[in-house]
Design a protein around this motif. Structure first.
Motif, PDB file in Angstrom:
ATOM      1  N   MET A 182     -10.092  -6.646  12.867  1.00 14.66           N
ATOM      2  CA  MET A 182      -9.305  -7.630  13.602  1.00 14.66           C
ATOM      3  C   MET A 182      -7.909  -7.091  13.910  1.00 14.66           C
ATOM      4  SD  MET A 182      -8.100 -11.444  12.384  1.00 14.66           S
ATOM      5  CE  MET A 182      -7.042 -10.764  11.097  1.00 14.66           C
ATOM      6  N   PHE A 183      -7.290  -6.457  12.922  1.00 15.43           N
ATOM      7  CA  PHE A 183      -5.956  -5.919  13.144  1.00 15.43           C
ATOM      8  C   PHE A 183      -5.971  -4.747  14.117  1.00 15.43           C
ATOM      9  CE2 PHE A 183      -4.864  -8.137   9.137  1.00 15.43           C
ATOM     10  CZ  PHE A 183      -3.725  -8.784   9.574  1.00 15.43           C
ATOM     11  N   VAL A 184      -6.999  -3.920  14.059  1.00 13.14           N
ATOM     12  CA  VAL A 184      -7.092  -2.796  14.983  1.00 13.14           C
ATOM     13  C   VAL A 184      -7.179  -3.303  16.422  1.00 13.14           C
ATOM     14  CG1 VAL A 184      -8.568  -0.899  15.752  1.00 13.14           C
ATOM     15  CG2 VAL A 184      -8.086  -1.203  13.323  1.00 13.14           C
TER      16      VAL A 184
ATOM     17  N   MET B 264      -3.367  -0.318  10.611  1.00 14.86           N
ATOM     18  CA  MET B 264      -3.814  -0.017   9.261  1.00 14.86           C
ATOM     19  C   MET B 264      -2.803  -0.485   8.215  1.00 14.86           C
ATOM     20  SD  MET B 264      -6.729   1.011   9.858  1.00 14.86           S
ATOM     21  CE  MET B 264      -7.167   1.162   8.137  1.00 14.86           C
ATOM     22  N   THR B 265      -1.510  -0.411   8.527  1.00 17.13           N
ATOM     23  CA  THR B 265      -0.502  -0.918   7.594  1.00 17.13           C
ATOM     24  C   THR B 265      -0.639  -2.423   7.432  1.00 17.13           C
ATOM     25  OG1 THR B 265       1.027   0.835   8.265  1.00 17.13           O
ATOM     26  CG2 THR B 265       1.963  -1.014   7.069  1.00 17.13           C
TER      27      THR B 265
ATOM     28  N   ALA C  41      -2.333   3.171   2.994  1.00 18.49           N
ATOM     29  CA  ALA C  41      -1.943   3.134   1.584  1.00 18.49           C
ATOM     30  C   ALA C  41      -0.603   2.434   1.397  1.00 18.49           C
ATOM     31  CB  ALA C  41      -1.873   4.559   1.027  1.00 18.49           C
ATOM     32  N   GLY C  42       0.335   2.672   2.314  1.00 20.34           N
ATOM     33  CA  GLY C  42       1.635   2.023   2.210  1.00 20.34           C
ATOM     34  C   GLY C  42       1.547   0.521   2.374  1.00 20.34           C
ATOM     35  N   GLY C  43       0.716   0.060   3.316  1.00 24.87           N
ATOM     36  CA  GLY C  43       0.525  -1.370   3.477  1.00 24.87           C
ATOM     37  C   GLY C  43      -0.078  -2.006   2.241  1.00 24.87           C
ATOM     38  N   LEU C  44      -1.050  -1.320   1.649  1.00 23.59           N
ATOM     39  CA  LEU C  44      -1.644  -1.809   0.408  1.00 23.59           C
ATOM     40  C   LEU C  44      -0.601  -1.918  -0.701  1.00 23.59           C
ATOM     41  CD1 LEU C  44      -4.898   0.356   0.492  1.00 23.59           C
ATOM     42  CD2 LEU C  44      -4.876  -2.137   0.492  1.00 23.59           C
TER      43      LEU C  44
ATOM     44  N   LEU D  34       9.591  -4.372   4.913  1.00 23.85           N
ATOM     45  CA  LEU D  34       9.263  -3.026   4.441  1.00 23.85           C
ATOM     46  C   LEU D  34       8.104  -2.390   5.202  1.00 23.85           C
ATOM     47  CD1 LEU D  34       9.587  -3.445   0.562  1.00 23.85           C
ATOM     48  CD2 LEU D  34      11.155  -2.275   2.118  1.00 23.85           C
ATOM     49  N   VAL D  35       7.281  -3.194   5.882  1.00 21.03           N
ATOM     50  CA  VAL D  35       6.158  -2.636   6.644  1.00 21.03           C
ATOM     51  C   VAL D  35       6.625  -1.623   7.687  1.00 21.03           C
ATOM     52  CG1 VAL D  35       4.467  -3.252   8.431  1.00 21.03           C
ATOM     53  CG2 VAL D  35       4.428  -4.417   6.226  1.00 21.03           C
ATOM     54  N   PRO D  36       7.679  -1.896   8.484  1.00 18.42           N
ATOM     55  CA  PRO D  36       8.159  -0.866   9.426  1.00 18.42           C
ATOM     56  C   PRO D  36       8.615   0.416   8.736  1.00 18.42           C
ATOM     57  CG  PRO D  36       9.036  -3.023  10.020  1.00 18.42           C
ATOM     58  CD  PRO D  36       8.389  -3.181   8.685  1.00 18.42           C
ATOM     59  N   VAL D  37       9.103   0.297   7.503  1.00 18.69           N
ATOM     60  CA  VAL D  37       9.488   1.494   6.751  1.00 18.69           C
ATOM     61  C   VAL D  37       8.261   2.356   6.492  1.00 18.69           C
ATOM     62  CG1 VAL D  37      10.482   2.340   4.585  1.00 18.69           C
ATOM     63  CG2 VAL D  37      11.436   0.302   5.685  1.00 18.69           C
TER      64      VAL D  37
END
Length: 487
Positions: free
Chosen positions: A90-92, A104-105, A147-150, A188-191
């Motif tokens: 859905m996000f893709v 993916m984030t 991985a960062g999003g997780l 933090l997601v944009p980071v």
């Protein structure tokens, strides 16, 4: 600070760290041992010490034990039914071509609220590989974004175990912490995306050819490495990747969906909105309880939300929805019960560690160590709201687990922040933010991320240790802003 009480604190913390890092025992035993050492050195009578430990353990689990177990069960159903894959796709589609790393984030940030990081990466990694191959994106960048999003929501947003435990230990309101954690995570997601876009192309040439071509081979390596240096969770994840390899092979080139109307691994295709319902509804009910309690106290709507918005009830509703709406129609009762049993086993150790943290905190309070430490630290030239952050930082570096770092920081800082009048929500965010720092070889997730991606050695540390430390640094100014808002 009294020398005896100082020695009690130092020796107690040293016992926790030594047992976790150098012995065959785990954090649960380490925290209990630390409580015993602290109490004995502080001069607490043995019979009273045992009472303090059992009281602290029981009181802590009374508030959050059920919530942790239900949250893990929801995550397991999402994982096994294909719901996590549905959210990813859905996000893709939502973010579109050229923004695969952003997709993916975002996927990782949503999936990690109910699903453990290790499992979430294993589930979604085949999709990340397919997107990188199809659209010519650096594999390292796409995997790093996932991985960062997780990691962001795993460290900041309940009902993930660490933040949830901190809520109970610091006496914060769960709904308020969810709102604050989501807001901080969104910033933090944009980071994460920026770091992935910078480091991804640079590290792509460092991919190990022995790890990349066959995902099954990478899983074997990851499992062996994690089993030797991390926790058992990584070893399990390494085994699971053999199935994931087959899943990745069946993904279509256009949008990552399988050819036969099924998700990866032969799981049925699920409507993403349906997959999101067991996750979003409990969060909305909990937040609704907080909002109506503050704006409509005493009204019937507030009384209704006081019941259905109670965390245990809200998550129970989410679990019922997940169990009856997500598995395919003819999934047997025995299969679903097996999923829930497996989830309960996974949650067990987190529950025990959280209870042991409460026991340690009770000993600190009843022995007088906490009050003495609060009086001493209050004279330091450090803002009191940063004390949980600093403690979590040191514990994370010492033993590797972000969850243990959060629980330990919340335990040790509780008397400090309470004496100083620090807002409990701010204290929770501080402890959670400090746990981002320096994920490396003692962290099982380090091995899952780097070996599944195909990196080793210095390149692996540049990828994941650098990413987590960047998040740690980025959270500092956000804590300062939160301190101005929350007071």
């Amino acid at each position: 600070m009294d020398v005896q009480l100082l020695a009690a604190l130092v020796l107690g913390v040293a016992a926790v760290v030594a047992i976790i890092v150098w012995s065959r025992l785990d954090a649960f035993v380490g925290l209990l041992a630390g409580a015993l050492v602290t109490g004995v050195v502080a001069g607490v009578p043995v019979t009273e010490l045992i009472d303090h430990i059992t009281t602290g353990f029981g009181n802590t689990l009374a508030g959050i034990g059920i919530v942790i177990a239900l949250g893990v069960m929801i995550g397991k159903v999402l994982e096994e039914s294909g719901g996590a894959d549905a959210l990813a796709r859905m996000f893709v589609r939502a973010f579109g071509k050229g923004r695969e790393d952003v997709a993916m984030t975002a996927t990782g940030a949503v999936v990690s609220v109910p699903v453990f990081c290790d499992s979430g990466f294993v589930i979604l990694h085949p999709l990340a590989r397919t997107l990188a191959r199809r659209y010519g994106k650096p594999l390292v960048g796409v995997c790093l974004a996932l991985a960062g999003g997780l990691a962001v929501t795993h460290h900041l947003v309940p009902p993930t175990p660490g933040p949830l435990a901190a809520v109970g230990l610091l006496g914060a309101d769960l709904g308020t912490v969810i709102l604050a954690g989501v807001a901080m995570a969104a910033i933090l997601v944009p980071v994460v995306v920026a770091y992935a876009r910078i480091m991804g192309p640079r590290l792509e040439r460092e991919l190990d050819p022995d790890l990349v071509p066959e995902l099954a081979a990478a899983g074997g390596t990851a499992g062996a490495a994690a089993g030797g240096r991390g926790s058992g969770a990584a070893g399990t994840a390494g085994t699971a990747t053999i199935g994931s390899a087959g899943a990745g092979a069946g993904v279509s080139k256009e949008d990552g969906e399988s050819d036969a109307g099924e998700e990866s691994g032969g799981k049925p295709r699920i409507n993403p909105a349906l997959a999101a319902l067991p996750l979003l509804l409990p969060l909305l009910l909990i937040v609704g309880n907080t909002v109506t309690g503050a704006t409509a106290e005493g009204s019937r709507i507030a009384e209704l939300f006081a019941f259905i918005g109670e965390p245990a009830i809200a998550l129970l509703i989410g679990l019922v929805i997940a169990v009856y709406l997500l598995p395919r129609l003819h999934t047997g009762r025995k299969t679903v019960v097996g999923w829930l049993t497996s989830a309960a086993a996974s949650a067990g150790m987190i529950v025990f560690i959280t209870g042991a943290g409460g026991a340690f905190g009770e000993v600190l309070r009843q022995s007088g160590v906490g009050d003495a430490l609060a009086e001493t630290v209050s004279q330091w030239p450090v803002p009191m709201f940063l004390m949980p952050f600093l403690i979590a930082t040191f514990v994370r570096i010492a033993q590797g687990s972000g969850t243990v770092a959060i629980i330990t920081a919340a335990t040790l800082s509780a008397p400090l922040v309470q004496s100083a009048g620090v807002d409990p929500t701010l204290a929770v965010l501080s402890a959670c933010s400090g746990s981002f720092v320096f994920s490396y070889v003692s962290d099982s997730f380090f091995w899952v991320v780097t070996r599944f991606t195909g990196l080793s050695g210095g390149a692996a540390m540049k990828m994941w240790t650098g990413a987590t430390t960047t998040l740690w640094l980025a959270s500092l100014p956000l804590l300062g802003i939160a301190a101005l808002i929350l007071g």
